[in-house]
Design a protein around this motif. Structure first.
Motif, PDB file in Angstrom:
ATOM      1  N   UNK A 184       0.882  -1.174   0.000  1.00 27.28           N
ATOM      2  CA  UNK A 184       0.000   0.000   0.000  1.00 27.28           C
ATOM      3  C   UNK A 184       0.915   1.217   0.000  1.00 27.28           C
ATOM      4  N   UNK A 185       0.450   2.297  -0.613  1.00 24.66           N
ATOM      5  CA  UNK A 185       1.233   3.537  -0.626  1.00 24.66           C
ATOM      6  C   UNK A 185       0.480   4.604   0.162  1.00 24.66           C
ATOM      7  N   UNK A 186       1.198   5.316   1.005  1.00 25.32           N
ATOM      8  CA  UNK A 186       0.644   6.504   1.636  1.00 25.32           C
ATOM      9  C   UNK A 186       1.654   7.630   1.505  1.00 25.32           C
ATOM     10  N   UNK A 187       1.370   8.781   2.078  1.00 26.14           N
ATOM     11  CA  UNK A 187       2.254   9.930   1.873  1.00 26.14           C
ATOM     12  C   UNK A 187       2.223  10.831   3.084  1.00 26.14           C
ATOM     13  N   UNK A 188       3.305  11.592   3.219  1.00 26.36           N
ATOM     14  CA  UNK A 188       3.408  12.502   4.369  1.00 26.36           C
ATOM     15  C   UNK A 188       3.091  13.926   3.965  1.00 26.36           C
ATOM     16  N   UNK A 189       2.818  14.176   2.695  1.00 28.27           N
ATOM     17  CA  UNK A 189       2.514  15.547   2.264  1.00 28.27           C
ATOM     18  C   UNK A 189       1.576  15.458   1.072  1.00 28.27           C
ATOM     19  N   UNK A 190       0.782  16.523   0.863  1.00 25.85           N
ATOM     20  CA  UNK A 190      -0.326  16.415  -0.070  1.00 25.85           C
ATOM     21  C   UNK A 190       0.025  16.861  -1.481  1.00 25.85           C
ATOM     22  N   UNK A 191       1.271  17.316  -1.708  1.00 27.05           N
ATOM     23  CA  UNK A 191       1.580  17.819  -3.037  1.00 27.05           C
ATOM     24  C   UNK A 191       2.164  16.750  -3.972  1.00 27.05           C
ATOM     25  N   UNK A 211      -0.841  -0.067  -9.635  1.00 27.74           N
ATOM     26  CA  UNK A 211      -0.185  -1.272  -9.111  1.00 27.74           C
ATOM     27  C   UNK A 211      -0.661  -1.645  -7.720  1.00 27.74           C
ATOM     28  N   UNK A 212      -0.898  -0.652  -6.878  1.00 27.47           N
ATOM     29  CA  UNK A 212      -1.293  -0.973  -5.500  1.00 27.47           C
ATOM     30  C   UNK A 212      -2.138   0.158  -4.943  1.00 27.47           C
ATOM     31  N   UNK A 213      -2.878  -0.100  -3.856  1.00 22.11           N
ATOM     32  CA  UNK A 213      -3.738   0.950  -3.311  1.00 22.11           C
ATOM     33  C   UNK A 213      -2.927   2.171  -2.867  1.00 22.11           C
ATOM     34  N   UNK A 214      -3.450   3.347  -3.142  1.00 23.56           N
ATOM     35  CA  UNK A 214      -2.888   4.602  -2.634  1.00 23.56           C
ATOM     36  C   UNK A 214      -3.909   5.159  -1.656  1.00 23.56           C
ATOM     37  N   UNK A 215      -3.496   5.325  -0.413  1.00 24.65           N
ATOM     38  CA  UNK A 215      -4.412   5.764   0.633  1.00 24.65           C
ATOM     39  C   UNK A 215      -3.794   6.875   1.456  1.00 24.65           C
ATOM     40  N   UNK A 216      -4.457   7.975   1.717  1.00 26.50           N
ATOM     41  CA  UNK A 216      -5.793   8.346   1.233  1.00 26.50           C
ATOM     42  C   UNK A 216      -5.813   8.402  -0.299  1.00 26.50           C
ATOM     43  N   UNK A 217      -7.024   8.313  -0.877  1.00 23.82           N
ATOM     44  CA  UNK A 217      -7.184   8.180  -2.317  1.00 23.82           C
ATOM     45  C   UNK A 217      -7.049   9.490  -3.080  1.00 23.82           C
ATOM     46  N   UNK A 218      -7.109   9.422  -4.411  1.00 18.95           N
ATOM     47  CA  UNK A 218      -6.880  10.592  -5.269  1.00 18.95           C
ATOM     48  C   UNK A 218      -7.853  11.746  -5.028  1.00 18.95           C
ATOM     49  N   UNK A 219      -9.075  11.445  -4.619  1.00 17.20           N
ATOM     50  CA  UNK A 219     -10.040  12.520  -4.360  1.00 17.20           C
ATOM     51  C   UNK A 219      -9.535  13.457  -3.262  1.00 17.20           C
ATOM     52  N   UNK A 220      -8.958  12.873  -2.232  1.00 19.28           N
ATOM     53  CA  UNK A 220      -8.438  13.698  -1.139  1.00 19.28           C
ATOM     54  C   UNK A 220      -7.301  14.583  -1.634  1.00 19.28           C
ATOM     55  N   UNK A 221      -6.464  14.054  -2.509  1.00 20.46           N
ATOM     56  CA  UNK A 221      -5.361  14.852  -3.053  1.00 20.46           C
ATOM     57  C   UNK A 221      -5.883  16.005  -3.904  1.00 20.46           C
ATOM     58  N   UNK A 222      -6.838  15.699  -4.801  1.00 20.79           N
ATOM     59  CA  UNK A 222      -7.411  16.747  -5.662  1.00 20.79           C
ATOM     60  C   UNK A 222      -7.964  17.900  -4.837  1.00 20.79           C
ATOM     61  N   UNK A 223      -8.649  17.537  -3.761  1.00 18.93           N
ATOM     62  CA  UNK A 223      -9.286  18.553  -2.921  1.00 18.93           C
ATOM     63  C   UNK A 223      -8.246  19.342  -2.131  1.00 18.93           C
ATOM     64  N   UNK A 280      -4.567  36.980   0.355  1.00 17.61           N
ATOM     65  CA  UNK A 280      -4.484  36.401  -0.983  1.00 17.61           C
ATOM     66  C   UNK A 280      -3.573  35.174  -0.913  1.00 17.61           C
ATOM     67  N   UNK A 281      -4.108  34.030  -1.326  1.00 16.24           N
ATOM     68  CA  UNK A 281      -3.330  32.782  -1.203  1.00 16.24           C
ATOM     69  C   UNK A 281      -3.310  32.068  -2.545  1.00 16.24           C
ATOM     70  N   UNK A 282      -2.146  31.558  -2.933  1.00 11.19           N
ATOM     71  CA  UNK A 282      -2.089  30.742  -4.148  1.00 11.19           C
ATOM     72  C   UNK A 282      -2.961  29.506  -3.956  1.00 11.19           C
ATOM     73  N   UNK A 283      -3.557  29.056  -5.081  1.00  7.65           N
ATOM     74  CA  UNK A 283      -4.386  27.857  -4.965  1.00  7.65           C
ATOM     75  C   UNK A 283      -3.557  26.641  -4.587  1.00  7.65           C
ATOM     76  N   UNK A 284      -2.315  26.596  -5.079  1.00  4.47           N
ATOM     77  CA  UNK A 284      -1.511  25.380  -4.889  1.00  4.47           C
ATOM     78  C   UNK A 284      -0.199  25.680  -4.180  1.00  4.47           C
ATOM     79  N   UNK A 285       0.377  24.622  -3.558  1.00  8.18           N
ATOM     80  CA  UNK A 285       1.739  24.634  -3.015  1.00  8.18           C
ATOM     81  C   UNK A 285       1.979  25.635  -1.902  1.00  8.18           C
ATOM     82  N   UNK A 286       0.979  25.927  -1.115  1.00  6.75           N
ATOM     83  CA  UNK A 286       1.205  26.787   0.044  1.00  6.75           C
ATOM     84  C   UNK A 286       1.330  25.949   1.307  1.00  6.75           C
ATOM     85  N   UNK A 287       2.216  26.300   2.210  1.00  6.25           N
ATOM     86  CA  UNK A 287       2.265  25.683   3.542  1.00  6.25           C
ATOM     87  C   UNK A 287       3.073  26.588   4.444  1.00  6.25           C
ATOM     88  N   UNK A 288       2.803  26.512   5.747  1.00  9.05           N
ATOM     89  CA  UNK A 288       3.528  27.304   6.751  1.00  9.05           C
ATOM     90  C   UNK A 288       3.635  28.770   6.332  1.00  9.05           C
TER      91      UNK A 288
END
Lengths: 369, 369
Positions: free
Chosen positions: A76-83, A95-107, A150-158
């Motif tokens: 199974x694949x998981x990730x520590x960051x959403x980008x 090839x194998x489950x990715x959890x959380x799934x792609x919907x969570x990433x898109x959002x 004003x915040x960029x839609x993508x790649x913002x953190x901290x």
């Protein structure tokens, strides 16, 4: 050891983790304690998570051959960051489950998607507007007023990728400051405090929510998380309901962090969701020291199809991040009574870098909700 | 990060661990959580500790070149088992500190040395006699009576290397059963219960003692450890004093496990030391789930010259070992409320093999002593 057709991964299976920072490191340790093997994928050859992982791959996140080999080696694949690029996630998912799934990433990767999703799910968020050009920004400022963020839609953190606008005449400079990227303008929310909810949802839909911490930021970086938060019981319950709604609507598997603003009104405390993080969350680090089952272990349990562990809390806790040279205080912190010290094994101290955290424990002052 | 001349190892230093089983694995995890790197040395290429260690060496314990290379790579050496050859320990000690030190190994490796040491330190042990030949065994049986237990002086654990003698006429067969090895005959002690003390002593002499667990064995292997033990407060305090005496007399650094028999007398509970283990101990595994700082972290803190962590207990606990195929129950155990599951990542289940353990937590029933 067999899983008896429940779909649960048996001990000995391999958990794949994208990202080798402190979150990946703490996930790898939690996985090992449940008897799993781990494989961490990260471009940085000095990744802290490699030190506690049975296997690792050093490669860019957009290297398809490395991703394919990684997916073939893990269960199974998981990730520590959403980008994570959606392309990469789809390649792995073949090839194998990715959890959380792609919907969570898109959002979670896109502030506009996130706000649309939350609004659609009936979850309260502050006033906002999508920004695609300077004229749109100017119009939105008329509508939402200043101050606004004003915040960029993508790649913002901290705090990265965002700028505060105090005067509508500063629109052009602000837009330049975020490199004219697709953005969201957020109305200023007069919040009194920030809290978060760490929730976990299992592969079978079972959901559990940790007690709500109150969070204090410094320089846009989390400074402390305190449980119990000084919130009305009804507000803590409302926060838990919001998190449960979000994970249900996303058909989510794993731990999620939901950041909320608390607004004091004449009628009591009002909650607005600031953002969601589809992963273990810095404001949940105290769970390892103060709860029966940590957010890290519960994330691994969820993505492995195991029953969730108990989120009950045996102690009050204040988690404090050690940023940059604050980690130099390790000796004094280690000598403090009832202070749990975690250091991330990062070889170099840099300003603003998360080097570790401490959790100061106290006996329970009241029963957790 | 610097240690400011206190002699403490700074985060980033490397902890060397001899032995790659579950104790080495849990030590490596604890070391990583304090920001240390780890290097595990073990002859078994499938060692569970390798999976959570930054570096490892596969070599026999008597390979001088491998030991030298290991010592050169680490800042301190510790071990998960006491049967390190004194030669190997001395070779390592020529390059870097070995903690606990050689005196603890000499005492703990040999039951006769151990009993002599304990007696000399004023610590109560049961009646015993040194056995060097069959005539000596026969004479000792006359003196100590039957039943009695004949134990090899060296290399005994989990009931191996020992035989019970119920009839003095069986002396010859019993002596043959232990291969006529140098031995100790122990008088039968009419104990009602077994308890242990897990103590830790820092490099500066600071000493802390965990609350005493009551232990139940099955087939000579630890089955459960329960805290609090059902003992008079004075007995728990006496057990703590015994452990403190032992670590002081050994000038010990690290965690030690002291196993004791409890004998009910008209005047109350009497304690006799059964044996000591100069390492983290199976009967202390619950400390990771029920205490602020676990025995594993405190061992690493001690050998690294750090202040000790708090041994205070936030929950009542029952630790149960998962032996052999008991580990097949992982799914049911993972679904139990307030049950902390630890599996050791061993690839093969074998009868009698320690595969993992669970700690069942409950709120504190009374303040720990």
């Amino acid at each position: 050891m067999t899983a008896e057709r429940t779909g649960a991964l048996a001990p000995g299976a391999t958990i794949g983790i994208l990202g080798g920072g402190q979150l990946g490191r703490m996930l790898a340790v939690a996985a090992a304690q449940l008897g799993f093997s781990t494989h961490v994928f990260c471009p940085d050859p000095d990744s802290p998570a490699f030190d506690v992982s049975a296997h690792y791959t050093v490669a860019p996140y957009d290297d398809p051959r490395a991703l394919e080999a990684f997916a073939a080696d893990v269960d199974v694949v998981t990730y520590e960051f959403e980008n994570i690029a959606v392309d990469a996630a789809e390649l792995l998912a073949a090839t194998c489950p990715v959890r959380p799934g792609p919907r969570a990433l898109e959002v979670a990767q896109d502030r506009l998607n996130e706000k649309s999703f939350l609004t659609g799910a009936g979850v309260p968020v502050g006033p906002y507007a999508a920004i695609d050009d300077l004229d749109g920004l100017k119009a939105a400022l008329q509508h939402l007023k200043t101050p606004a963020i004003l915040k960029t839609r993508r790649f913002g953190y901290d705090g990265k990728g965002q700028v505060r606008i105090d005067d509508a005449n500063d629109a052009e400079a602000a837009y330049a400051a975020i490199a004219r990227a697709p953005a969201v303008l957020e109305a200023f929310v007069p919040f009194s405090r920030e809290v978060s909810v760490i929730a976990v949802r299992g592969a079978n839909g079972e959901t559990a929510v940790y007690d709500v911490p109150e969070n204090v930021h410094r320089n846009h970086i989390l400074h402390t998380s305190t449980v119990p938060a000084n919130l009305a019981l009804a507000t803590r319950q409302k926060a838990a309901e919001i998190a449960a709604t979000i994970v249900r609507e996303l058909d989510y598997i794993g731990v999620i962090g939901v950041e909320l603003f608390v607004i004091e009104t004449g009628g009591g405390e009002l909650l607005l969701v600031n953002e969601i993080a589809p992963r273990v969350h810095n404001s949940g680090h105290w769970t390892r020291d103060a709860c029966v089952c940590s957010q890290f272990e519960n994330h691994i349990r969820a993505i492995a199809g195991w029953p969730l562990g108990s989120v009950s809390r045996h102690s009050d806790a204040v988690m404090t991040n050690l940023i940059g040279e604050e980690a130099e205080d390790w000796q004094a912190l280690a000598g403090e009574n009832n202070c749990c010290v975690t250091l991330y094994g990062k070889r170099e101290i840099r300003p603003g870098r998360k080097m570790g955290h401490v959790t100061r424990l106290q006996p329970l002052t009241k029963a957790p909700c």
